[in-house]
Design an enzyme around this catalytic site. Structure first.
Site, PDB file in Angstrom:
ATOM      1  N   SER A  52       1.161  -0.402  -0.137  1.00 26.18           N
ATOM      2  CA  SER A  52       0.251  -0.104  -0.095  1.00 26.18           C
ATOM      3  C   SER A  52       0.375   1.075   0.209  1.00 26.18           C
ATOM      4  O   SER A  52      -0.089   2.041  -0.414  1.00 26.18           O
ATOM      5  CB  SER A  52      -0.858  -0.314   1.183  1.00 26.18           C
ATOM      6  OG  SER A  52      -0.553   0.218   2.826  1.00 26.18           O
ATOM      7  N   TYR A  55       7.680   1.080  -1.174  1.00 26.60           N
ATOM      8  CA  TYR A  55       8.804   0.312  -2.086  1.00 26.60           C
ATOM      9  C   TYR A  55       7.339  -1.038  -2.676  1.00 26.60           C
ATOM     10  O   TYR A  55       7.903  -1.407  -4.474  1.00 26.60           O
ATOM     11  CB  TYR A  55       9.746  -0.435  -1.774  1.00 26.60           C
ATOM     12  CG  TYR A  55      11.024  -0.189  -2.208  1.00 26.60           C
ATOM     13  CD1 TYR A  55      11.372   0.617  -3.571  1.00 26.60           C
ATOM     14  CD2 TYR A  55      11.935   0.504  -1.312  1.00 26.60           C
ATOM     15  CE1 TYR A  55      12.166   0.991  -3.930  1.00 26.60           C
ATOM     16  CE2 TYR A  55      13.465   0.651  -1.527  1.00 26.60           C
ATOM     17  CZ  TYR A  55      13.380   1.426  -2.719  1.00 26.60           C
ATOM     18  OH  TYR A  55      14.676   2.043  -3.421  1.00 26.60           O
ATOM     19  N   ALA A 142       7.165  -4.093   5.929  1.00 26.07           N
ATOM     20  CA  ALA A 142       8.017  -3.147   6.948  1.00 26.07           C
ATOM     21  C   ALA A 142       7.180  -3.030   8.716  1.00 26.07           C
ATOM     22  O   ALA A 142       6.712  -1.665   8.346  1.00 26.07           O
ATOM     23  CB  ALA A 142       8.533  -1.460   6.858  1.00 26.07           C
ATOM     24  N   TYR A 237      22.256   0.179  11.118  1.00 29.21           N
ATOM     25  CA  TYR A 237      21.661  -0.883   9.923  1.00 29.21           C
ATOM     26  C   TYR A 237      22.720  -2.187  10.007  1.00 29.21           C
ATOM     27  O   TYR A 237      22.294  -2.733   9.820  1.00 29.21           O
ATOM     28  CB  TYR A 237      21.252   0.081   8.291  1.00 29.21           C
ATOM     29  CG  TYR A 237      20.305  -0.744   7.395  1.00 29.21           C
ATOM     30  CD1 TYR A 237      18.756   0.050   7.985  1.00 29.21           C
ATOM     31  CD2 TYR A 237      20.464  -1.766   7.175  1.00 29.21           C
ATOM     32  CE1 TYR A 237      17.705  -0.884   7.132  1.00 29.21           C
ATOM     33  CE2 TYR A 237      18.987  -2.789   6.806  1.00 29.21           C
ATOM     34  CZ  TYR A 237      18.020  -2.144   6.522  1.00 29.21           C
ATOM     35  OH  TYR A 237      16.753  -2.923   6.531  1.00 29.21           O
ATOM     36  N   LYS A 246      17.262  -9.200   8.797  1.00 24.17           N
ATOM     37  CA  LYS A 246      17.631  -8.770   6.559  1.00 24.17           C
ATOM     38  C   LYS A 246      18.473 -10.450   6.596  1.00 24.17           C
ATOM     39  O   LYS A 246      18.395 -10.802   5.426  1.00 24.17           O
ATOM     40  CB  LYS A 246      18.086  -7.266   6.007  1.00 24.17           C
ATOM     41  CG  LYS A 246      17.300  -5.920   6.671  1.00 24.17           C
ATOM     42  CD  LYS A 246      16.283  -6.025   5.597  1.00 24.17           C
ATOM     43  CE  LYS A 246      15.481  -5.357   5.666  1.00 24.17           C
ATOM     44  NZ  LYS A 246      14.194  -6.102   5.238  1.00 24.17           N
TER      45      LYS A 246
HETATM   46  P1  NAD Z   1       6.314   1.405   3.885  1.00 19.83           P
HETATM   47  O1  NAD Z   1       6.137   1.906   5.767  1.00 19.83           O
HETATM   48  O2  NAD Z   1       6.445   2.816   2.839  1.00 19.83           O
HETATM   49  O3  NAD Z   1       5.441   0.307   3.646  1.00 19.83           O
HETATM   50  C1  NAD Z   1       4.981  -1.304   4.700  1.00 19.83           C
HETATM   51  C2  NAD Z   1       4.450  -1.641   4.078  1.00 19.83           C
HETATM   52  O4  NAD Z   1       4.133  -3.171   5.006  1.00 19.83           O
HETATM   53  C3  NAD Z   1       3.242  -1.050   4.007  1.00 19.83           C
HETATM   54  O5  NAD Z   1       1.955  -1.169   3.351  1.00 19.83           O
HETATM   55  C4  NAD Z   1       2.291  -1.949   5.184  1.00 19.83           C
HETATM   56  O6  NAD Z   1       0.824  -1.400   5.459  1.00 19.83           O
HETATM   57  C5  NAD Z   1       2.552  -2.870   5.306  1.00 19.83           C
HETATM   58  N1  NAD Z   1       3.057  -3.759   6.506  1.00 19.83           N
HETATM   59  C6  NAD Z   1       3.164  -2.960   7.760  1.00 19.83           C
HETATM   60  N2  NAD Z   1       2.794  -3.845   8.994  1.00 19.83           N
HETATM   61  C7  NAD Z   1       1.794  -4.808   8.374  1.00 19.83           C
HETATM   62  C8  NAD Z   1       0.975  -6.000   8.884  1.00 19.83           C
HETATM   63  N3  NAD Z   1       1.329  -5.903   9.490  1.00 19.83           N
HETATM   64  N4  NAD Z   1       0.099  -6.522   7.688  1.00 19.83           N
HETATM   65  C9  NAD Z   1       0.509  -5.904   7.055  1.00 19.83           C
HETATM   66  N5  NAD Z   1       0.433  -5.357   6.187  1.00 19.83           N
HETATM   67  C10 NAD Z   1       1.336  -5.002   6.960  1.00 19.83           C
HETATM   68  O7  NAD Z   1       8.077   0.700   3.994  1.00 19.83           O
HETATM   69  P2  NAD Z   1       9.510   0.576   2.578  1.00 19.83           P
HETATM   70  O8  NAD Z   1       9.876   1.783   3.462  1.00 19.83           O
HETATM   71  O9  NAD Z   1       8.770   0.774   1.547  1.00 19.83           O
HETATM   72  O10 NAD Z   1       9.422  -1.275   3.319  1.00 19.83           O
HETATM   73  C11 NAD Z   1       9.508  -2.390   2.171  1.00 19.83           C
HETATM   74  C12 NAD Z   1      10.574  -3.340   2.213  1.00 19.83           C
HETATM   75  O11 NAD Z   1      10.959  -2.714   1.871  1.00 19.83           O
HETATM   76  C13 NAD Z   1      11.453  -3.718   3.752  1.00 19.83           C
HETATM   77  O12 NAD Z   1      11.811  -4.519   3.978  1.00 19.83           O
HETATM   78  C14 NAD Z   1      12.147  -2.118   4.166  1.00 19.83           C
HETATM   79  O13 NAD Z   1      13.653  -2.786   4.829  1.00 19.83           O
HETATM   80  C15 NAD Z   1      12.955  -2.613   2.582  1.00 19.83           C
HETATM   81  N6  NAD Z   1      13.776  -1.340   1.748  1.00 19.83           N
HETATM   82  C16 NAD Z   1      12.917   0.036   2.253  1.00 19.83           C
HETATM   83  C17 NAD Z   1      13.850   1.588   1.960  1.00 19.83           C
HETATM   84  C18 NAD Z   1      14.034   2.247   2.251  1.00 19.83           C
HETATM   85  O14 NAD Z   1      14.965   2.605   2.034  1.00 19.83           O
HETATM   86  N7  NAD Z   1      12.599   2.429   2.584  1.00 19.83           N
HETATM   87  C19 NAD Z   1      15.561   0.151   1.182  1.00 19.83           C
HETATM   88  C20 NAD Z   1      15.518  -0.456   1.039  1.00 19.83           C
HETATM   89  C21 NAD Z   1      14.549  -2.015   0.603  1.00 19.83           C
END
Ligand code: NAD
Length: 401
Positions: A52, A55, A142, A237, A246
């Site tokens: 939602s 990423y 996340a 991290y 991770k």
């Molecule tokens: P975000 O906070 O934008 O998205 C998290 C998503 O997880 C949302 O859709 C949220 O609704 C969902 N979520 C959280 N808890 C939940 C639950 N209990 N049940 C159902 N849905 C749930 O986060 P993001 O930064 O896009 O992170 C997504 C992934 O990408 C993670 O694994 C993160 O480590 C990885 N990542 C992020 C970055 C960054 O810089 N943001 C960089 C590299 C990798």
């Protein structure tokens, strides 16, 4: 119907309000970008767990509007109440479904706790009813907490270094004040708790459940997202509690490959972007604001949509992105390139409250943060009342169950 004027209400790195029209407008922009050029290859049915925001949303958008896939999304949302907007993802989910259906694509969303067995059963049942098998499962959760479906224990993750305190600097993105931070190392229990929340067990449970329910296609793929980052961030991290979680994803990926085939499961290392999850990590907002400036200066900046596009294009069209020694797909090569990291290392010791606006792009970082909640979008009159309960700009989700 509940009509209100919605303004940002910020507590630390959290904004408790979301603007429906702003969220929808930004999603529509992502969709428009994903459509060009339209790909004729790719997965037909894609499940995005955590789809939602951030990423996960970008990957769902590219899969649906760049590759023409039908999609199922899973995310945890807060519905609107009279006078109180929903979570941004709630508006995003509804706008996504409406846009996908307008183009004749199936788009179903399950809102609730992805860690639960109920979520896995509901999604498998939805897929079976729709007569679908999934070609790609994207794991993009996340979360700060996880209730274990087997034991009922509520696990809480922490963002801490391991072994020694981490001394660095951080920024208050609203005042621009740069100050020293010292974070005490995690206890062994805190490390285990963080692995329980953000490690690979739930990813494995999802794949196991979907496989038993026979809703995975032959040759399906699954991806889980990770971050490596530059050396400045390693103590908090890569080498910290979240890094251990991770690393546990890498363990799960290798287990999934052993069970489902050598190409079936990959961890993908992505670049740092502004999301609700990343803004909560100490030191990362200052690093991120500096990174924005440096990557833009070198002409190598990418956002979540660029990364998602490169990921799916790489896998389904031409060459897969490079694999590292841990068998992860790497899309963070520009962030980690030598000129970018050398420049960050050069400016980092000099960064102070007085020069943060010169050495980093703190202003744009703020805008990106506001955008996560539908604020800071040009052309929207934020003094105008909006309907918080979903109308033409936000239709009800399908409630797949
Ligand atoms: P975000 O906070 O934008 O998205 C998290 C998503 O997880 C949302 O859709 C949220 O609704 C969902 N979520 C959280 N808890 C939940 C639950 N209990 N049940 C159902 N849905 C749930 O986060 P993001 O930064 O896009 O992170 C997504 C992934 O990408 C993670 O694994 C993160 O480590 C990885 N990542 C992020 C970055 C960054 O810089 N943001 C960089 C590299 C990798």
């Amino acid at each position: 119907m509940s009509v209100a004027i919605v303004k940002p209400r910020i507590r630390g790195f959290i904004c408790t309000m979301a603007h429906p029209v702003g969220c929808v407008r930004l999603l529509e922009r992502q969709i428009a970008r994903a459509k060009h050029p339209l790909r004729d290859t790719g997965p037909r049915t894609v499940l995005v767990i955590g789809g939602s925001t951030g990423y996960g949303l970008a990957t769902r958008v590219v899969a649906a509007f760049g590759h023409g896939a039908d999609t199922v999304g899973v995310s945890f949302e807060r519905a609107p109440r009279p006078g109180k907007p929903a979570s941004p993802g709630w508006y995003n989910n509804r706008a996504f479904e409406a846009a996908a259906r307008r183009e004749g694509r199936l788009a179903l969303t399950w809102e609730g706790d992805a860690f639960s067995s109920e979520a896995k059963q509901a999604v498998a049942a939805t897929l079976r009813r729709a007569g679908r098998q999934v070609d790609l499962v994207v794991y993009s959760l996340a979360a700060p907490v996880r209730r274990h479906p087997g034991t009922g224990t509520l696990h809480r993750s922490v963002l801490k270094p391991i072994g020694a305190p981490f001394v660095s600097k951080s920024v208050d993105i609203w005042t621009g004040e740069v100050s020293p931070v010292e974070i005490a190392p995690a206890s062994p229990e805190e490390i285990a708790e963080t692995i329980a929340v953000m490690g690979g067990e739930d990813w494995e449970l999802w794949i196991d459940h979907l496989s038993r329910a026979d809703v995975l296609s032959d040759g399906f793929k699954t991806l889980a997202f990770s971050y490596v980052g530059g050396p400045l961030t390693w103590p908090i991290y890569r080498d910290g509690t979240i890094g251990r979680a991770k690393a546990d994803l890498d363990r799960s990926a290798s287990k999934l490959r052993a069970a489902f085939g050598s190409e079936a499961a990959r961890v993908v290392a992505l670049k740092a972007i502004v999301t609700q999850a990343s803004a909560a990590i100490p030191v990362v907002p200052l690093y991120g604001a500096a990174l924005m400036k440096v990557m833009a200066a070198y002409g190598v900046e990418e956002d979540s949509l660029d990364q998602a596009r490169r990921l799916l294009d790489g896998i389904y069209r031409s060459q897969e992105p490079a694999l590292d020694a841990e068998q992860r797909l790497r899309l963070d090569e520009y962030e980690l390139s030598q000129p970018v990291q050398t420049e960050i290392d050069r400016i980092w010791p000099k960064l102070t409250s007085a020069n943060v606006g010169d050495f980093s792009d703190i202003e744009r970082f703020r805008t990106h943060f506001l955008n996560l909640f539908g604020f800071g979008v040009a052309g929207i009159d934020y003094d105008r009342p909006v309907d918080l309960m979903a109308t033409d700009h936000a239709r009800p989700a399908s409630n797949a169950s």
